[in-house]
Design an enzyme around this catalytic site. Sequence first.
Site, PDB file in Angstrom:
ATOM      1  CD1 TRP A 161      -2.979   1.442   0.857  1.00 26.92           C
ATOM      2  CD2 TRP A 161      -1.394   2.443   2.071  1.00 26.92           C
ATOM      3  NE1 TRP A 161      -3.430   2.696   1.170  1.00 26.92           N
ATOM      4  CE2 TRP A 161      -2.474   3.329   1.926  1.00 26.92           C
ATOM      5  CE3 TRP A 161      -0.293   2.859   2.807  1.00 26.92           C
ATOM      6  CZ2 TRP A 161      -2.477   4.603   2.482  1.00 26.92           C
ATOM      7  CZ3 TRP A 161      -0.292   4.125   3.349  1.00 26.92           C
ATOM      8  CH2 TRP A 161      -1.373   4.980   3.189  1.00 26.92           C
ATOM      9  CG  HIS A 162       3.433   2.337   3.233  1.00 25.53           C
ATOM     10  ND1 HIS A 162       2.755   1.365   3.914  1.00 25.53           N
ATOM     11  CD2 HIS A 162       3.469   3.420   4.048  1.00 25.53           C
ATOM     12  CE1 HIS A 162       2.397   1.832   5.097  1.00 25.53           C
ATOM     13  NE2 HIS A 162       2.814   3.077   5.207  1.00 25.53           N
ATOM     14  N   GLY A 163       3.805   1.704  -1.348  1.00 26.36           N
ATOM     15  CA  GLY A 163       4.423   2.058  -2.620  1.00 26.36           C
ATOM     16  C   GLY A 163       4.628   0.847  -3.491  1.00 26.36           C
TER      17      GLY A 163
END
Lengths: 323, 483
Positions: free
Chosen positions: B326-328
């Site tokens: 989700w972060h990257g």
Amino acid sequence: MFPEATEVTTFLRRAMAFVLVGLMLYLGLYAASEYLIYKHARRNRFYMVKTAPSARYDHVVLGASHAAALDFEDMNARLEQMTGSRILNLSIVGAGITVNRLMLEYFLAGHQTTDVVYVVDSFAFYSREWNEDRLQDARLFYRAPFDPALARLLLRSQATRLVALDYIVGFSRINNPDRFKPDVSEEEATRFGRTYRPIRQIDQQRTGYLYPAKVDGPAVPRGRYLAEFEDLLRYGKSRNVRFVVIKPPIPQRIYRMIPGEGSFDAALKEILSRQGVGFHDFSLVGNDERFFYDTDHLNRAGVLNFFEHYLKGTLTSLARGAS
Amino acid sequence: MLFNSFPFLAFFAVLAASYYAIPHRHRWILLLGASLYFYAASKSNYVLLLLGITLVAYLAGLSIGASADRRKRTAILAAAVVAVLGALFVFKYYDFFAGSLDALIADVWPASARLRLPRPGLVVAAGLSFYTFSCVSYLADVYAGRLPPERHLGHFALYVAFFPKLLAGPIERARPFLSQLQQPVSFSGAAIASGLQLMLWGLFKKVVIADRLAPFVDAAYRQPELSSVADLALATYFFAFQLYCDFSGYSDIAIGAAKVLGIDLIENFRRPYFSTSVREFWSQRWHLSLTAWFRDYMYIPLGGNQGSQLRLSFNLMAVFLVSGLWHGANWTFVVWGGLNGLYLVVSLMTRRARKKVAGLVRLPAGLGSCLRGLLTFHLVLVTWVFFRAASLADATAILARVSRSAASLPRLIRARVTSGEILLSLALIGVLLVVEALDETRPFWERVRARPLFVRWALYYALLFSLIVLGTWKLQQFVYMQF
């Protein structure tokens, strides 16, 4: 539903008192930042104009980094000694016509000069980066002491309204992270005495950084900046200032890499002859490799050689012409 | 438009003044218009995408609420979630997956090297990860009957697009937000002052601390092979505080700005570097709104704490791997998530053994928690290397170099701490830690409010003038806005 009037009034009254006290404290910071400017500033050109010891000069030097090197260390004093004239170097690294115009107008607001020696760098005619954008760089004004004349000049143009606001309220001067550091560029402090050993890749990076891939494309504003340059010459005339335009020495290998220099020179010469301005092209003289501290800037030996063999003669004959 | 910019401060001042000047029933229009303007002004070309996703979630919510047929409700929920998360996938992950798949196929079948999946080269829409999660949580809550569907399209659109939380959270839940829109907000000087205090503190963390640390971290991590071990170690410590001050600074400004407008957002951080275990770090202190989202909409549906230890470990790993992604769209984030999951699984598996050891080695309470805190901080620090590094190779090289010199690190770092800039950075981190230590026992701003007026004002001026004198106003984007 409208808020309770008393609570709003109390809040606003307190907020106003907070802002007033804050403004007074800010004034204190403002004064402190001005004090630090006068204590540490040295090379900032606005500071140099504001504190110029003389009201009248024989020559004012304008231009970009190639001209700035002529003022490193004690070079300007030596040139004054060689020519017996008063010289003020107001060139700024990365400065195109727009920035130099502001500089000259600011200078002429409180001083006089017989000549302006404009050190032309063709790259400065190819991009906004060296002109309008450079003018909006708050770092230019980090060490510029407050002067109503400069504020007025900045307020006059739409492009510099925000810079003017910043200059007047002094935010960038107070926020200057280098406030306690000496006002000398890294080039002057550490590299001016060195000799550069050419590396092709670095040469290519340098010319790639300064010049667009296509110098004659429709997106390149060369024509506009040449017109602004001509306007600057006319402005000089209207203020009884004589212009002389020079091109500084650069290594032959770099000269060969500059795109479209021939057509730029032709366009420049046309303007100069129209305005009756003298032109001295020193691009390919005094340009031995040992005279440069990086790809294209004269080092100490290079500047002294340039002064002795080329610039001194130009300035002396200018002075003779004036007298 | 960034929170750390003068245009935002001007925008917010005008908005807040107008907000209290108009009647309550019209305020949602002002806030929605301002939020869309804020989004459009944030160099985002994706206002239509935001509106499209909002409309899909709104209509799906109404349809789920209107249907009594469970299968139909499930189908609508699935379709809407696929649509919303599909947009997230296309804009954020497609290039990453296409690249990884191409590389994998090329490894297995070299002849296919010329066959490449198409790359539209889409730019991630600002805030997409945050507002899609808000929409999914709303849909899940409506489906589970925890929340009636919102009938007011304007209110719902404001829930999704509310500008303080739009670009980097907190990931607000629909129920508390929407119910606040129904309540008339009357002017409260105390609430406004409290919101402004938070905004000021958030700006201080971002502009004075995070953005001061950023150049040092960037320089060391840009080409780690050219950086000294001391620089890499110092940069990693600095990054821990840069990231925290950047993200919690954003959250404080967001929560403070919402508070000025009479809306309470959820807390996102609680002094995370005071955690005494990785579990505490995640469940009680770091990015709480995201952790709660994953807990409620992934971990619990997967079975949560129920079942065997193996099942529990699987649930934890799955949640953290997805959270990493989700972060990257980069393997570094997947490894970062996996490492955090692994910490929790190991902690779960060694719980009994650790209790036994703790029973045998009785340390004074303060010393024990201090040691646990230091260990936790350094475990988290290792994960930040993966979070910050440009590639897995860089991250492993940094960890290898730093660990090889572990014994001499204190000396090397001491020798490196010579410049005024580094000393100032350390002093500012010290200020942050002192404030947070005070906050641990009693909320810092509550302490401040109990002080006489001149003390309070002196503190406000100190913060304000440190923003002016020490702040880095180069308009650096907030780190979490890229996610």
